[in-house]
Design an enzyme around this catalytic site. Structure first.
Site, PDB file in Angstrom:
ATOM      1  N   ASP A 105      45.501  43.337  32.647  1.00 35.60           N
ATOM      2  CA  ASP A 105      44.740  44.510  32.206  1.00 35.60           C
ATOM      3  C   ASP A 105      45.731  45.469  31.503  1.00 35.60           C
ATOM      4  OD1 ASP A 105      42.573  46.299  32.099  1.00 35.60           O
ATOM      5  OD2 ASP A 105      43.005  47.137  34.058  1.00 35.60           O
ATOM      6  N   ASP A 161      37.502  40.723  42.036  1.00 34.70           N
ATOM      7  CA  ASP A 161      36.675  41.539  42.917  1.00 34.70           C
ATOM      8  C   ASP A 161      36.316  42.880  42.300  1.00 34.70           C
ATOM      9  OD1 ASP A 161      39.478  42.478  43.190  1.00 34.70           O
ATOM     10  OD2 ASP A 161      38.568  43.893  44.588  1.00 34.70           O
TER      11      ASP A 161
HETATM   12  P1  IMP Z   1      47.213  45.530  35.502  1.00 33.60           P
HETATM   13  O1  IMP Z   1      48.444  45.830  36.300  1.00 33.60           O
HETATM   14  O2  IMP Z   1      46.556  46.789  35.007  1.00 33.60           O
HETATM   15  O3  IMP Z   1      47.435  44.528  34.412  1.00 33.60           O
HETATM   16  O4  IMP Z   1      46.164  45.014  36.530  1.00 33.60           O
HETATM   17  C1  IMP Z   1      46.037  43.726  36.847  1.00 33.60           C
HETATM   18  C2  IMP Z   1      45.256  43.593  38.140  1.00 33.60           C
HETATM   19  O5  IMP Z   1      44.159  44.510  38.198  1.00 33.60           O
HETATM   20  C3  IMP Z   1      44.641  42.223  38.219  1.00 33.60           C
HETATM   21  O6  IMP Z   1      45.507  41.344  38.863  1.00 33.60           O
HETATM   22  C4  IMP Z   1      43.374  42.482  38.988  1.00 33.60           C
HETATM   23  O7  IMP Z   1      43.633  42.407  40.364  1.00 33.60           O
HETATM   24  C5  IMP Z   1      42.990  43.891  38.649  1.00 33.60           C
HETATM   25  N1  IMP Z   1      41.971  43.932  37.580  1.00 33.60           N
HETATM   26  C6  IMP Z   1      42.123  44.375  36.321  1.00 33.60           C
HETATM   27  N2  IMP Z   1      41.001  44.273  35.609  1.00 33.60           N
HETATM   28  C7  IMP Z   1      40.092  43.737  36.441  1.00 33.60           C
HETATM   29  C8  IMP Z   1      38.701  43.358  36.286  1.00 33.60           C
HETATM   30  O8  IMP Z   1      38.068  43.485  35.224  1.00 33.60           O
HETATM   31  N3  IMP Z   1      38.113  42.834  37.394  1.00 33.60           N
HETATM   32  C9  IMP Z   1      38.766  42.664  38.572  1.00 33.60           C
HETATM   33  N4  IMP Z   1      40.049  42.980  38.747  1.00 33.60           N
HETATM   34  C10 IMP Z   1      40.713  43.523  37.702  1.00 33.60           C
END
Ligand code: IMP
Ligand code: MG
Length: 176
Positions: A105, A161
């Site tokens: 994300d 989730d």
């Molecule tokens: P980042 O550190 O912002 O890249 O977040 C990654 C983590 O956020 C992932 O491993 C997921 O656990 C959670 N995440 C981000 N987007 C989503 C989504 O659309 N649905 C569910 N979990 C998400």
């Protein structure tokens, strides 16, 4: 297929996911034919994807471990401050490591993991994610094996989730 409940909108069917996971499994098998692969699954979201992915490998010497990072509180907005909540059990020194994540994300979780693992004298480090939301990226992270690119949508199912719910759906769906 289980019914998609009314608060969700189907994005990827179990069949679409299966085909993509097979494709990734084939590709990774080819690339790691002569290497002793250590897969590191990221708890908890990646577990469903991971269990299907490794069954599509033809790599009898592959080993499996897990790590957990937290970047999210109870809501769905990233705090941008990921922490290692669980470290791996195996020693990754000198190993060919592949991190497997459910979704990238903002990129902060992946970045944290990559930085930590790169300091551990690995033979190589690659990354695999089922989903990526490039529009949300705040830090650049390499994704060597990627399933699907999606819009800026919050998705659940197939391990992902919403406040811990929805991980068991065999499809991936958007929260309406
Ligand atoms: P980042 O550190 O912002 O890249 O977040 C990654 C983590 O956020 C992932 O491993 C997921 O656990 C959670 N995440 C981000 N987007 C989503 C989504 O659309 N649905 C569910 N979990 C998400
Ligand atoms: Mg996660």
């Amino acid at each position: 297929m289980k019914d998609v409940p009314p608060h969700l909108e189907l994005l990827f069917t179990p069949e679409q996911i299966r085909q993509k996971v097979e494709e990734l499994g084939r590709q990774i098998t080819q690339d790691y034919q002569d290497k002793n692969l250590l897969v590191v699954g990221i708890l908890r979201g990646a577990t469903v994807f991971l269990s299907d992915l490794i069954r599509n490998f033809d790599l009898p010497d592959m080993e499996l471990d897990y790590m957990a990072v937290s970047s999210y509180g109870p809501g769905t907005v990233s705090s941008g401050q990921p922490k290692i909540k669980k470290d791996m059990s195996l020693n990754p020194e000198g190993r060919h490591v592949l991190i497997v994540e459910d979704i990238v994300d903002t990129g902060y979780s992946f970045k944290t993991l990559i930085d930590i693992l790169q300091a551990r004298s690995l033979a190589s480090l690659k990354t695999c994610a089922l989903l990526s939301k490039p529009a949300r990226r705040e830090v650049e992270v390499p994704i060597d094996y990627l399933g699907f690119t999606i819009e800026n949508l919050y998705v659940v199912g197939y391990g992902l989730d919403s406040e811990q719910k929805g991980r068991g759906y065999p499809f991936i769906a958007v929260q309406k």
